[in-house]
Design an enzyme around this catalytic site. Sequence first.
Site, PDB file in Angstrom:
ATOM      1  N   ALA A   1     -10.532  -7.001  -0.595  1.00 32.53           N
ATOM      2  CA  ALA A   1     -11.441  -5.852  -0.612  1.00 32.53           C
ATOM      3  C   ALA A   1     -11.375  -5.175  -1.971  1.00 32.53           C
ATOM      4  O   ALA A   1     -10.447  -5.406  -2.750  1.00 32.53           O
ATOM      5  CB  ALA A   1     -11.061  -4.861   0.487  1.00 32.53           C
TER       6      ALA A   1
ATOM      7  N   GLU B   1     -14.592  -9.676  -5.675  1.00 28.41           N
ATOM      8  CA  GLU B   1     -13.289  -9.370  -5.082  1.00 28.41           C
ATOM      9  C   GLU B   1     -12.650 -10.603  -4.437  1.00 28.41           C
ATOM     10  O   GLU B   1     -11.441 -10.782  -4.519  1.00 28.41           O
ATOM     11  CB  GLU B   1     -13.420  -8.237  -4.063  1.00 28.41           C
TER      12      GLU B   1
ATOM     13  N   GLU C   1      -1.427  -6.038  -6.785  1.00 31.18           N
ATOM     14  CA  GLU C   1      -2.036  -7.346  -6.560  1.00 31.18           C
ATOM     15  C   GLU C   1      -1.191  -8.493  -7.115  1.00 31.18           C
ATOM     16  O   GLU C   1      -1.469  -9.655  -6.823  1.00 31.18           O
ATOM     17  CB  GLU C   1      -3.434  -7.377  -7.174  1.00 31.18           C
TER      18      GLU C   1
ATOM     19  N   GLU D   1      -8.986 -11.588  -5.821  1.00 30.68           N
ATOM     20  CA  GLU D   1      -7.811 -11.410  -4.964  1.00 30.68           C
ATOM     21  C   GLU D   1      -7.344 -12.692  -4.290  1.00 30.68           C
ATOM     22  O   GLU D   1      -6.190 -12.769  -3.888  1.00 30.68           O
ATOM     23  CB  GLU D   1      -8.082 -10.333  -3.909  1.00 30.68           C
TER      24      GLU D   1
ATOM     25  N   ARG E   1       0.864  -1.185   0.000  1.00 30.47           N
ATOM     26  CA  ARG E   1       0.000   0.000   0.000  1.00 30.47           C
ATOM     27  C   ARG E   1       0.896   1.228   0.000  1.00 30.47           C
ATOM     28  O   ARG E   1       1.578   1.524   0.985  1.00 30.47           O
ATOM     29  CB  ARG E   1      -0.920   0.000   1.224  1.00 30.47           C
TER      30      ARG E   1
END
Length: 187
Positions: free
Chosen positions: A82, A99, A149, A103, A70
């Site tokens: 998320a 999601e 990701e 993910e 992040r």
Amino acid sequence: MPEAPLSDLPAPQRVIESEVVFDGHVWDVRRERFAYGDGEIVREFVDHTGAVAILAQDDDGRVLVIRQYRHPIATRDWELPAGLLDVPGEDPLEAAKRELAEEADLEARDWRLLTEFFTSPGGSNELLRVYLATGVTRLPTAFDRSEEEADIELRWVLLDDLLEAISQHRVRNGILVTAALALRVAG
């Protein structure tokens, strides 16, 4: 006389002027002038699409956490799968299902709303819904991932171990903390 149950009180104010002052790639910044009391106030805030997160729990009671980079916090933090509500008209539950697949390459048989909250009500209108997903199974094929990701790590952890990591300040993602505490409260 007993007090009313604790509850937020919607109190929309008359907006006099509203404009997008920054049109961003993911979200915008909006400036609004609104009537309040005997005067007017100007505030800027992140105008957010809303988001969903998924607390997936396996048959052994473990919780799925993912670690990814992040940039605003320069950290690979542990969090929940998320994503944004950025598909026009998409139901939040359907977004959560999407999601989890994108993910974590997982699907779930059973879904329920665990909690919902405003992530930063002084600076954003983002409402985040966390869904509890159980009856989890692996999808037959993995999604192609890019950007942050691309190197997501997955780990299944016991709720007690997650709560210990939270209490020791080793994980600090607000969505993860809130969802773990909500699951504990839900029993």
